[in-house]
Design a protein around this motif. Structure first.
Motif, PDB file in Angstrom:
ATOM      1  N   LYS A  67      -1.113   1.719  15.642  1.00 53.64           N
ATOM      2  CA  LYS A  67       0.181   2.421  15.595  1.00 53.64           C
ATOM      3  C   LYS A  67       0.843   2.196  14.227  1.00 53.64           C
ATOM      4  O   LYS A  67       1.409   3.131  13.640  1.00 53.64           O
ATOM      5  CB  LYS A  67       1.077   1.883  16.721  1.00 53.64           C
ATOM      6  CG  LYS A  67       2.308   2.704  16.964  1.00 53.64           C
ATOM      7  CD  LYS A  67       1.974   3.927  17.786  1.00 53.64           C
ATOM      8  CE  LYS A  67       3.127   4.888  17.849  1.00 53.64           C
ATOM      9  NZ  LYS A  67       2.735   6.140  18.515  1.00 53.64           N
ATOM     10  N   ILE A  68       0.764   0.967  13.724  1.00 52.94           N
ATOM     11  CA  ILE A  68       1.368   0.675  12.408  1.00 52.94           C
ATOM     12  C   ILE A  68       0.696   1.542  11.342  1.00 52.94           C
ATOM     13  O   ILE A  68       1.378   2.157  10.510  1.00 52.94           O
ATOM     14  CB  ILE A  68       1.232  -0.829  12.059  1.00 52.94           C
ATOM     15  CG1 ILE A  68       2.064  -1.667  13.023  1.00 52.94           C
ATOM     16  CG2 ILE A  68       1.661  -1.104  10.612  1.00 52.94           C
ATOM     17  CD1 ILE A  68       1.810  -3.165  12.951  1.00 52.94           C
ATOM     18  N   ASN A  69      -0.640   1.639  11.405  1.00 51.09           N
ATOM     19  CA  ASN A  69      -1.352   2.486  10.435  1.00 51.09           C
ATOM     20  C   ASN A  69      -0.852   3.919  10.476  1.00 51.09           C
ATOM     21  O   ASN A  69      -0.609   4.538   9.430  1.00 51.09           O
ATOM     22  CB  ASN A  69      -2.860   2.509  10.737  1.00 51.09           C
ATOM     23  CG  ASN A  69      -3.521   1.208  10.353  1.00 51.09           C
ATOM     24  OD1 ASN A  69      -2.946   0.414   9.595  1.00 51.09           O
ATOM     25  ND2 ASN A  69      -4.708   0.971  10.879  1.00 51.09           N
ATOM     26  N   SER A  79      -0.900   0.384   2.614  1.00 53.37           N
ATOM     27  CA  SER A  79      -1.105  -1.050   2.872  1.00 53.37           C
ATOM     28  C   SER A  79      -2.604  -1.280   2.997  1.00 53.37           C
ATOM     29  O   SER A  79      -3.308  -0.488   3.604  1.00 53.37           O
ATOM     30  CB  SER A  79      -0.376  -1.501   4.142  1.00 53.37           C
ATOM     31  OG  SER A  79      -1.118  -1.194   5.290  1.00 53.37           O
ATOM     32  N   GLU A  80      -3.072  -2.366   2.401  1.00 55.89           N
ATOM     33  CA  GLU A  80      -4.515  -2.622   2.461  1.00 55.89           C
ATOM     34  C   GLU A  80      -4.773  -3.939   3.195  1.00 55.89           C
ATOM     35  O   GLU A  80      -3.866  -4.759   3.358  1.00 55.89           O
ATOM     36  CB  GLU A  80      -5.099  -2.674   1.042  1.00 55.89           C
ATOM     37  CG  GLU A  80      -4.315  -3.559   0.106  1.00 55.89           C
ATOM     38  CD  GLU A  80      -5.106  -4.030  -1.096  1.00 55.89           C
ATOM     39  OE1 GLU A  80      -6.250  -3.610  -1.270  1.00 55.89           O
ATOM     40  OE2 GLU A  80      -4.562  -4.855  -1.850  1.00 55.89           O
ATOM     41  N   PHE A  81      -6.024  -4.076   3.656  1.00 54.64           N
ATOM     42  CA  PHE A  81      -6.404  -5.303   4.360  1.00 54.64           C
ATOM     43  C   PHE A  81      -7.215  -6.201   3.436  1.00 54.64           C
ATOM     44  O   PHE A  81      -8.147  -5.751   2.775  1.00 54.64           O
ATOM     45  CB  PHE A  81      -7.224  -4.966   5.605  1.00 54.64           C
ATOM     46  CG  PHE A  81      -6.358  -4.516   6.753  1.00 54.64           C
ATOM     47  CD1 PHE A  81      -5.923  -5.432   7.704  1.00 54.64           C
ATOM     48  CD2 PHE A  81      -5.961  -3.187   6.869  1.00 54.64           C
ATOM     49  CE1 PHE A  81      -5.111  -5.035   8.757  1.00 54.64           C
ATOM     50  CE2 PHE A  81      -5.154  -2.783   7.923  1.00 54.64           C
ATOM     51  CZ  PHE A  81      -4.722  -3.707   8.871  1.00 54.64           C
ATOM     52  N   VAL A  82      -6.842  -7.475   3.403  1.00 52.07           N
ATOM     53  CA  VAL A  82      -7.610  -8.483   2.665  1.00 52.07           C
ATOM     54  C   VAL A  82      -7.843  -9.641   3.640  1.00 52.07           C
ATOM     55  O   VAL A  82      -6.890 -10.103   4.282  1.00 52.07           O
ATOM     56  CB  VAL A  82      -6.824  -8.975   1.411  1.00 52.07           C
ATOM     57  CG1 VAL A  82      -7.591 -10.092   0.712  1.00 52.07           C
ATOM     58  CG2 VAL A  82      -6.573  -7.818   0.434  1.00 52.07           C
ATOM     59  N   LEU A  85      -6.345  -9.407   7.003  1.00 51.72           N
ATOM     60  CA  LEU A  85      -4.880  -9.428   7.137  1.00 51.72           C
ATOM     61  C   LEU A  85      -4.282  -8.255   6.373  1.00 51.72           C
ATOM     62  O   LEU A  85      -4.759  -7.892   5.295  1.00 51.72           O
ATOM     63  CB  LEU A  85      -4.312 -10.737   6.567  1.00 51.72           C
ATOM     64  CG  LEU A  85      -4.810 -12.020   7.235  1.00 51.72           C
ATOM     65  CD1 LEU A  85      -4.363 -13.249   6.446  1.00 51.72           C
ATOM     66  CD2 LEU A  85      -4.287 -12.110   8.673  1.00 51.72           C
ATOM     67  N   ARG A  86      -3.192  -7.682   6.937  1.00 54.26           N
ATOM     68  CA  ARG A  86      -2.546  -6.546   6.276  1.00 54.26           C
ATOM     69  C   ARG A  86      -1.610  -7.050   5.183  1.00 54.26           C
ATOM     70  O   ARG A  86      -0.612  -7.728   5.471  1.00 54.26           O
ATOM     71  CB  ARG A  86      -1.723  -5.749   7.297  1.00 54.26           C
ATOM     72  CG  ARG A  86      -1.038  -4.504   6.711  1.00 54.26           C
ATOM     73  CD  ARG A  86      -0.016  -3.930   7.690  1.00 54.26           C
ATOM     74  NE  ARG A  86      -0.611  -3.611   8.977  1.00 54.26           N
ATOM     75  CZ  ARG A  86      -1.292  -2.490   9.233  1.00 54.26           C
ATOM     76  NH1 ARG A  86      -1.447  -1.577   8.300  1.00 54.26           N
ATOM     77  NH2 ARG A  86      -1.810  -2.287  10.425  1.00 54.26           N
ATOM     78  N   VAL A  87      -1.920  -6.744   3.936  1.00 50.60           N
ATOM     79  CA  VAL A  87      -1.013  -7.116   2.849  1.00 50.60           C
ATOM     80  C   VAL A  87       0.277  -6.311   3.062  1.00 50.60           C
ATOM     81  O   VAL A  87       0.253  -5.093   3.161  1.00 50.60           O
ATOM     82  CB  VAL A  87      -1.642  -6.817   1.467  1.00 50.60           C
ATOM     83  CG1 VAL A  87      -0.680  -7.199   0.347  1.00 50.60           C
ATOM     84  CG2 VAL A  87      -2.964  -7.562   1.319  1.00 50.60           C
ATOM     85  N   THR A  88       1.415  -7.037   3.175  1.00 50.10           N
ATOM     86  CA  THR A  88       2.656  -6.413   3.655  1.00 50.10           C
ATOM     87  C   THR A  88       3.772  -6.541   2.620  1.00 50.10           C
ATOM     88  O   THR A  88       4.330  -7.619   2.435  1.00 50.10           O
ATOM     89  CB  THR A  88       3.102  -7.099   4.980  1.00 50.10           C
ATOM     90  OG1 THR A  88       1.983  -7.178   5.866  1.00 50.10           O
ATOM     91  CG2 THR A  88       4.218  -6.322   5.659  1.00 50.10           C
ATOM     92  N   ASP A  89       4.091  -5.426   1.923  1.00 45.36           N
ATOM     93  CA  ASP A  89       5.226  -5.477   0.989  1.00 45.36           C
ATOM     94  C   ASP A  89       6.513  -5.198   1.765  1.00 45.36           C
ATOM     95  O   ASP A  89       6.489  -5.030   2.992  1.00 45.36           O
ATOM     96  CB  ASP A  89       5.014  -4.521  -0.202  1.00 45.36           C
ATOM     97  CG  ASP A  89       5.043  -3.053   0.225  1.00 45.36           C
ATOM     98  OD1 ASP A  89       5.446  -2.759   1.364  1.00 45.36           O
ATOM     99  OD2 ASP A  89       4.645  -2.195  -0.596  1.00 45.36           O
ATOM    100  N   GLU A  90       7.653  -5.134   1.042  1.00 44.78           N
ATOM    101  CA  GLU A  90       8.936  -5.011   1.736  1.00 44.78           C
ATOM    102  C   GLU A  90       9.026  -3.736   2.592  1.00 44.78           C
ATOM    103  O   GLU A  90       9.504  -3.778   3.730  1.00 44.78           O
ATOM    104  CB  GLU A  90      10.056  -5.005   0.699  1.00 44.78           C
ATOM    105  CG  GLU A  90      11.149  -5.992   1.023  1.00 44.78           C
ATOM    106  CD  GLU A  90      12.157  -6.095  -0.100  1.00 44.78           C
ATOM    107  OE1 GLU A  90      11.775  -6.597  -1.178  1.00 44.78           O
ATOM    108  OE2 GLU A  90      13.299  -5.642   0.099  1.00 44.78           O
TER     109      GLU A  90
END
Ligand SMILES: Nc1ncnc2c1ncn2[C@@H]1O[C@H](COP(=O)(O)OP(=O)(O)OP(=O)(O)O)[C@@H](O)[C@H]1O
Ligand SMILES: [Mg+2]
Length: 280
Positions: A67-69, A79-82, A85-90
């Motif tokens: 749903k977030i995607n 947003s990318e996954f590393v 984990l989802r790298v999450t900016d503001e």
């Protein structure tokens, strides 16, 4: 008549498990990947209500990756996954919190209540239940590393027969929001509550080997091998880390099970064979 007797026998076969599990705490991580269609969601809710009514103290921690995607895509926020984990900016953090705390948390809570539970949806911000700091000095943006779980809210709800439904959002002393991987959140909660069991519902049969066959039991050594050879990757990395972490801290069993299967929770709990992968 024969059919009715068979049904009665099936119900009675759950008796030893019900006796064993009564009053025990079970944490269920309801993966975003398993929250797919309405029938399955209703099956999930009815299974949880059943567990609660036979005296098991259930705590739900949910994810919401899919749903977030889709909302991030609509808003054109990247947003990318590393490392799974989802790298999450503001900007992404705002969406993550809206979707998890607002949309999914209340959807699951309402569904459980529709089926007769007394479910209460909260996030780690409520009563400052989950405290966090930035993971690895901010390598993943607002992805949080849980520093404290204040379990008294959860235990109070459980003792009054409420089912806590937890969105994996944490806070700090400055009221910031942190995106916590839901597997790691469930594990931290299960460890703190000294839960009997933790179950991760996801969209695979369990952990699969390099030939895509189900591995039914896994130890720490084999997990490390599967991780370094890349067989365990993506979202499965935080899941196995979470499972190992809570087993080490005293949770008796951790299971990764197929949330696409109707009544997967009951199949795991109330049959000798169980399903999915057990980590010990
Ligand atoms: N060895 C493996 N066995 C099984 N699945 C694996 C393996 N390695 C990687 N995966 C991936 O892990 C995914 C499950 O993790 P994912 O984070 O996508 O789902 P989830 O945790 O259930 O949902 P959410 O993160 O939204 O809560 C599987 O769909 C699969 O693609
Ligand atoms: Mg995941």
């Amino acid at each position: 008549m024969q059919k009715s007797i068979k049904t009665a026998e099936i119900i009675v076969s759950a008796l030893p498990y019900i006796q064993k599990f009564r009053d025990k705490i079970f944490v269920i991580k309801y993966g975003g990947a398993a929250q797919i269609d309405e029938n399955l969601k209703n099956d999930f809710a009815r299974d949880v209500v059943l567990l609660s009514l036979v005296g098991i103290k259930v705590v739900i921690v949910h994810g919401g990756g899919k749903k977030i995607n889709s909302i991030l895509d609509k808003l054109e926020i990247k947003s990318e996954f590393v490392d799974g984990l989802r790298v999450t900016d503001e900007d992404a953090m705002e969406v993550v919190e809206m979707v998890l705390s607002g949309l999914i948390n209340k959807e699951i809570t309402a569904l459980l209540n529709k089926h007769g539970a007394k479910a209460i949806g909260i996030s780690g911000k409520d009563a400052s239940m989950l405290k966090a700091k930035k993971l690895d000095d901010g390598k993943y943006g607002f992805v949080g590393d849980i520093t404290d779980v204040k379990e008294d809210v959860i235990t109070k709800l459980l003792s009054d027969n409420f089912i806590p439904v937890i969105a994996p959002i944490a806070t700090d002393d400055n009221a910031n929001s942190y995106n916590i991987n839901a597997d790691l959140c469930a594990s931290a909660v299960a460890s703190k509550l000294k839960a009997e069991k933790i179950m991760f519902l996801t969209d695979t049969k369990g952990i699969l080997d390099s030939d895509k066959n189900l591995i039914s039991k896994l130890s720490e050594n084999s997990i490390n091998e599967l991780k370094s050879s890349g067989v365990i990757s993506g979202g499965m990395i935080p899941k196995v880390d979470a499972a190992l972490e809570c087993v080490k801290s005293g949770v008796k069993n951790a299971h990764i099970i197929d949330g696409r299967l109707p009544h997967s929770i009951l199949l795991e709990l109330f049959t000798d064979e169980g399903i999915g992968t057990m980590i010990r």
